[in-house]
Design an enzyme around this catalytic site. Structure first.
Site, PDB file in Angstrom:
ATOM      1  CD  GLN A 309      -2.678   1.563   0.259  1.00 39.18           C
ATOM      2  OE1 GLN A 309      -3.006   0.678  -0.532  1.00 39.18           O
ATOM      3  NE2 GLN A 309      -3.088   2.816   0.136  1.00 39.18           N
ATOM      4  CD  GLU A 310       2.934   3.569   3.752  1.00 36.59           C
ATOM      5  OE1 GLU A 310       3.253   4.546   3.033  1.00 36.59           O
ATOM      6  OE2 GLU A 310       2.319   3.699   4.829  1.00 36.59           O
ATOM      7  CB  SER A 311       6.587   1.568  -1.699  1.00 32.10           C
ATOM      8  OG  SER A 311       6.816   0.215  -1.316  1.00 32.10           O
ATOM      9  CE1 TYR A 436      -0.986   3.226   4.440  1.00 28.27           C
ATOM     10  CE2 TYR A 436      -1.741   2.324   6.539  1.00 28.27           C
ATOM     11  CZ  TYR A 436      -0.730   2.560   5.628  1.00 28.27           C
ATOM     12  OH  TYR A 436       0.548   2.122   5.903  1.00 28.27           O
TER      13      TYR A 436
END
Length: 507
Positions: A309-311, A436
């Site tokens: 989800q971040e990168s 998120y």
């Protein structure tokens, strides 16, 4: 006087067939459960019901039945079956006390079974593979290779529809579960099948090429099924369901197993890309996630899901806000952790794992799992201060500040001045942590499911299935065809792919 015993015997012989059902209750099911100390439950081995999790058995029906057994003060034993027919046969043979298997209430079986309260609503849907056949109504479905589970509710419905469309044919399989038939569709071995909407909502996340064409019936209700003679057990079930609706336990179970599905639209492109990168990128970093997981007591799948989800598992990722690396750490966080190079995958993963662990540790002890982890993820995204503001706001609105399902309702309010003006930490884009957490839970579910399939030796969708099948652009979706459940007539409506309703609670 001597004739009386003979008359009594004759009278009993005459009345025995009439009293048979009462005599069969000489030892009621509730007495049997209390005597043995065990509630025997027959269920299906499937993602929506019962399955082997990371370190224990899980599943919506498993947890629900386990809670009910605890309410009765007894242990629970499960009998696993594959199809609805096998489940009901087990119940009919008296081998189980109740069926908790995601079964649809069948009013026509009311003379054979008792049903508990409804707890979920579903639709039967025609499911095919994207890029394969494109039936838009029942007539066009006759041209497809259709397979369903033998003696299932789906086959019952097809028999009804065959009265309207005699040329409708199908293959019924008694060796596969509905989830396995869906996998056959995904692999391109079967054109289409029928499945309940809650089953589709979960499984298309593992098999994103599955596409819903149209529903073939009206709303149906899921309920526990009990033998007709289980009168007293049935009363206990009804009373207990009323209790868990009131005290929030049923909501907690729905949040646990469907919280990442409810209210979330299905993103085919994102899902397909994620599964593709599971084979292309994840292997390079999986050992690092597992290493950090052991150190910080966090499931590696959750860390990997968060990193995606971040990168998108890109160790060189960066954003305009200055965060960098596979876990997108800020410069301040990296400095505090003694990390010199945020682009180093190991340092970034361990840093992110420590930060998440720290968020989880700093939350009040009144927050229990799994809510503690979901709220910690939200804090990772938006900051612990805004989470504290959201918890105070939840209290003001008579919501539970310790439950993620309640916090996700109030977090978006932190972007509205009438709410954030009275908070300690002020304005926040509160909808972002809600999205998120939902995305991380979604990716975590897929990773966990795939790991489980690898462990059990089942087929796993790490590779493209049937690459000979062409991909169809989203904008070229077919016309939806629906069957009017009231009169069986076909109704055609133009539009995009048929939507998969979120699993709907029945209260």
């Amino acid at each position: 006087m001597r004739r009386y015993p003979t008359l009594v015997v004759l009278l009993l012989l005459v009345l025995l067939p009439v009293l048979g059902c009462d005599l069969s209750m000489k030892r009621p099911i509730m007495d049997e459960i209390r005597k043995t100390g065990v509630l025997v439950v027959v269920t299906r081995n499937a993602p929506t019901t019962y399955y082997q999790g990371r370190d224990r058995v899980e599943g919506f029906e498993h947890d629900l039945a386990t809670l009910f057994a605890a309410h009765l003060g007894v242990k629970v034993a499960f009998i696993k079956k594959q199809s609805r027919g096998e489940v009901l046969q087990t119940l009919h043979e008296g081998k189980a006390h109740l069926a908790a298997a995601g079964l649809v209430r069948q009013e026509e079986d009311g003379d054979r079974y008792l049903y508990g309260p409804d707890y979920q609503s579903v639709f039967q849907q025609v499911v095919c593979r994207r890029g394969g056949v494109r039936p838009t109504n029942l007539l066009k479905l006759t041209q497809a290779k259709l397979t369903v589970v033998k003696e299932s509710a789906y086959e019952d419905r097809l028999r009804e529809l065959q009265q309207l469309v005699p040329q409708l044919t199908w293959h019924s399989d008694d060796n596969l579960s509905v989830e396995q038939v869906l996998e056959q569709v995904w692999l391109g071995k079967v054109d289409c099948t029928l499945a309940d909407s809650n089953v589709v909502a979960l499984n298309r996340r593992y098999y994103p090429e599955l596409t819903v064409k149209f529903p073939i019936n009206a709303e149906q209700r899921l309920a526990w099924t009990l033998p007709k003679r289980a009168v007293f057990l049935h009363k206990e079930v009804v009373t207990w369901f009323n209790e868990i609706r009131s005290n929030g336990q049923l909501d907690e179970l729905f949040e646990k197993y469907y919280g990442f599905v409810e209210g979330q639209s299905f993103d085919f492109v994102d899902n397909r890309q994620f599964i593709k990168r599971m084979s292309e990128r994840l292997p390079s970093y999986k050992h690092l996630f597992m290493e950090a997981a052991r150190k910080y007591h966090i499931p590696w799948q959750l860390l990997a899901a968060q990193a995606y989800q971040e990168s998108h598992w890109d160790p060189k990722a960066r954003s305009s806000t200055g965060v960098r690396g596979i876990m997108m750490l800020t410069q301040v966080t990296a400095k505090a952790l003694g990390i010199d190079d945020r682009l180093d995958p190991k340092s970034s993963i361990h840093g992110g794992a420590w930060y998440l662990s720290n968020m989880r540790r700093r939350l009040p002890s009144t927050i229990t799992e799994p809510d503690r982890t979901w709220i910690a993820l939200a804090a990772y995204n938006v900051g612990l201060g805004h989470i504290s503001d959201a918890r105070r706001l939840a209290k003001k609105q008579n919501l539970n500040p310790n439950r993620w399902s309640d916090l996700r309702q109030v977090l978006p309010l932190l972007s509205q001045s009438k709410y954030f003006k009275d908070t300690k930490f002020g304005y926040a884009r509160g909808d972002e942590p809600v999205r998120y957490v939902a995305k991380v839970r979604h990716y975590n579910d897929i990773l966990t499911r795939m790991e489980r399939k690898n462990y059990t030796g089942e087929t796993t969708p790490f590779v493209e299935p049937n690459t000979a099948l062409p991909m169809v652009p989203l904008k070229e979706q077919a016309v939806i065809g629906e069957i009017n459940p009231m009169d069986g007539r076909m109704v055609e409506t133009s539009g995009k792919e048929a939507a998969v309703p979120s699993p709907k609670r029945r209260y």
